[in-house]
Scaffold this motif. Structure first.
Motif, PDB file in Angstrom:
ATOM      1  N   GLU A 150     -33.770  26.197 -10.127  1.00 32.40           N
ATOM      2  CA  GLU A 150     -34.188  26.227 -11.532  1.00 32.40           C
ATOM      3  C   GLU A 150     -34.865  24.927 -11.943  1.00 32.40           C
ATOM      4  N   THR A 173     -31.515  28.384  -4.448  1.00 37.33           N
ATOM      5  CA  THR A 173     -30.127  28.066  -4.775  1.00 37.33           C
ATOM      6  C   THR A 173     -30.127  26.952  -5.805  1.00 37.33           C
ATOM      7  N   ASN A 177     -27.914  32.759 -11.355  1.00 39.74           N
ATOM      8  CA  ASN A 177     -26.735  33.346 -11.974  1.00 39.74           C
ATOM      9  C   ASN A 177     -27.021  34.823 -12.271  1.00 39.74           C
ATOM     10  N   PRO A 178     -26.041  35.556 -12.759  1.00 41.98           N
ATOM     11  CA  PRO A 178     -26.272  36.986 -13.012  1.00 41.98           C
ATOM     12  C   PRO A 178     -27.415  37.274 -13.978  1.00 41.98           C
ATOM     13  N   ASP A 179     -27.725  36.337 -14.872  1.00 45.67           N
ATOM     14  CA  ASP A 179     -28.784  36.576 -15.854  1.00 45.67           C
ATOM     15  C   ASP A 179     -30.187  36.512 -15.237  1.00 45.67           C
ATOM     16  N   LEU A 181     -30.629  36.587 -11.636  1.00 42.57           N
ATOM     17  CA  LEU A 181     -30.523  37.015 -10.237  1.00 42.57           C
ATOM     18  C   LEU A 181     -31.601  38.019  -9.860  1.00 42.57           C
ATOM     19  N   GLY A 195     -25.533  31.023  -4.536  1.00 44.70           N
ATOM     20  CA  GLY A 195     -24.913  30.738  -5.823  1.00 44.70           C
ATOM     21  C   GLY A 195     -23.415  30.571  -5.712  1.00 44.70           C
ATOM     22  N   SER A 196     -22.834  30.152  -6.810  1.00 48.30           N
ATOM     23  CA  SER A 196     -21.386  29.923  -6.825  1.00 48.30           C
ATOM     24  C   SER A 196     -20.720  30.461  -8.086  1.00 48.30           C
ATOM     25  N   TRP A 197     -21.457  31.262  -8.883  1.00 49.25           N
ATOM     26  CA  TRP A 197     -20.878  31.739 -10.136  1.00 49.25           C
ATOM     27  C   TRP A 197     -19.682  32.649  -9.911  1.00 49.25           C
ATOM     28  N   ASP A 200     -15.566  30.799  -9.688  1.00 50.55           N
ATOM     29  CA  ASP A 200     -15.076  30.010 -10.816  1.00 50.55           C
ATOM     30  C   ASP A 200     -13.817  29.239 -10.404  1.00 50.55           C
ATOM     31  N   SER A 215     -16.370  40.040  -9.578  1.00 48.47           N
ATOM     32  CA  SER A 215     -17.604  39.322  -9.891  1.00 48.47           C
ATOM     33  C   SER A 215     -18.631  39.469  -8.765  1.00 48.47           C
ATOM     34  N   ALA A 219     -22.279  41.454  -9.113  1.00 47.48           N
ATOM     35  CA  ALA A 219     -23.552  40.789  -8.818  1.00 47.48           C
ATOM     36  C   ALA A 219     -24.395  41.620  -7.874  1.00 47.48           C
TER      37      ALA A 219
END
Length: 225
Positions: A150, A173, A177-179, A181, A195-197, A200, A215, A219
């Motif tokens: 990003e 990487t 995130n899911p938004d 992806l 990713g690592s979302w 948590d 989660s 995804a």
């Protein structure tokens, strides 16, 4: 005459590219895992696998990284386990000795890229610019990790890099995130994302493995819509 690589059964760069393509196709989402407690290693891997994530990047950011790779290779042979945050030749050799099946780095140096050529394992070097790509390209690399994705321009950067480097593919990487992806995976030169979302820290600390499984599955489901 046989080369040093032939004597050591080192795959060609073309073969290594094929290996990276295979594990990226299997992964689609590559969880970036830092192990803080030994007791978490197996249940965390099992939770991710139950959600459909069976290719794991275990980072060497903690003292348990190499141990986790060895344990997973022994106890969970059905998983594909790689080493992440590999910074130099010494760390690459240690990861290889631990049983890692692939190597991921956050950036690239001439030393590390050459070590990757000489290794039996495929290396996915981290890049953040066209110049980084050209360093690896000269040695035969065609697969890279865009990091931090990003910050480096996200999907716009990936599309722009696709022009001059039309044979190169990426695993973005950092900030995925899911938004966003699906937006990343829709870019033609993206193989998979890291990713690592789904990891948590509160879920891991409390042993909420079901939430990690949920989660992970959610995804992957975003990619199948």
């Amino acid at each position: 005459m046989t080369s040093k690589e032939d004597e050591m059964n080192i795959p060609s760069m073309t073969d290594k590219i094929d290996l990276i393509d295979a594990f990226c196709a299997q992964a689609r989402i590559l969880p970036v895992i830092t192990i803080e407690r030994e007791a978490d290693i197996l249940p965390l891997a099992d939770a991710l696998a139950a959600g459909g994530l069976t290719v794991l990047e275990i980072t060497l950011r903690s003292d348990l990284g190499l141990h986790a790779i060895g344990l997973l290779r022994e106890e969970r042979p059905h998983l594909c386990v790689g080493a992440g945050t590999v910074l130099d030749r010494t760390m690459l050799a240690a990861a290889e000795a631990a049983g890692a099946q692939f190597i991921v780095s956050p950036g690239c140096t001439a030393e590390l890229l050459q070590a990757g050529v000489e290794s039996t394992l495929p290396l996915l070097p981290g890049i953040s610019s066209a110049s980084d790509i050209m360093l690896g390209y000269a040695l035969g690399y065609r697969r890279f990790k865009l990091f931090p994705a990003e910050v480096c321009g996200g999907t716009a950067a990936l599309k722009a890099l696709g022009g001059p480097f039309n044979s190169v593919r990426f695993c973005p990487t950092g900030g995925v995130n899911p938004d966003n992806l699906r937006r990343y995976m829709d870019v033609p030169n993206v193989l998979c994302v890291g990713g690592s979302w789904m990891l948590d820290s509160a879920w891991i600390a409390s042993g909420d493995w079901e939430q990690i499984t949920r989660s992970s599955g959610e995804a992957l489901a975003l990619l199948d819509d």
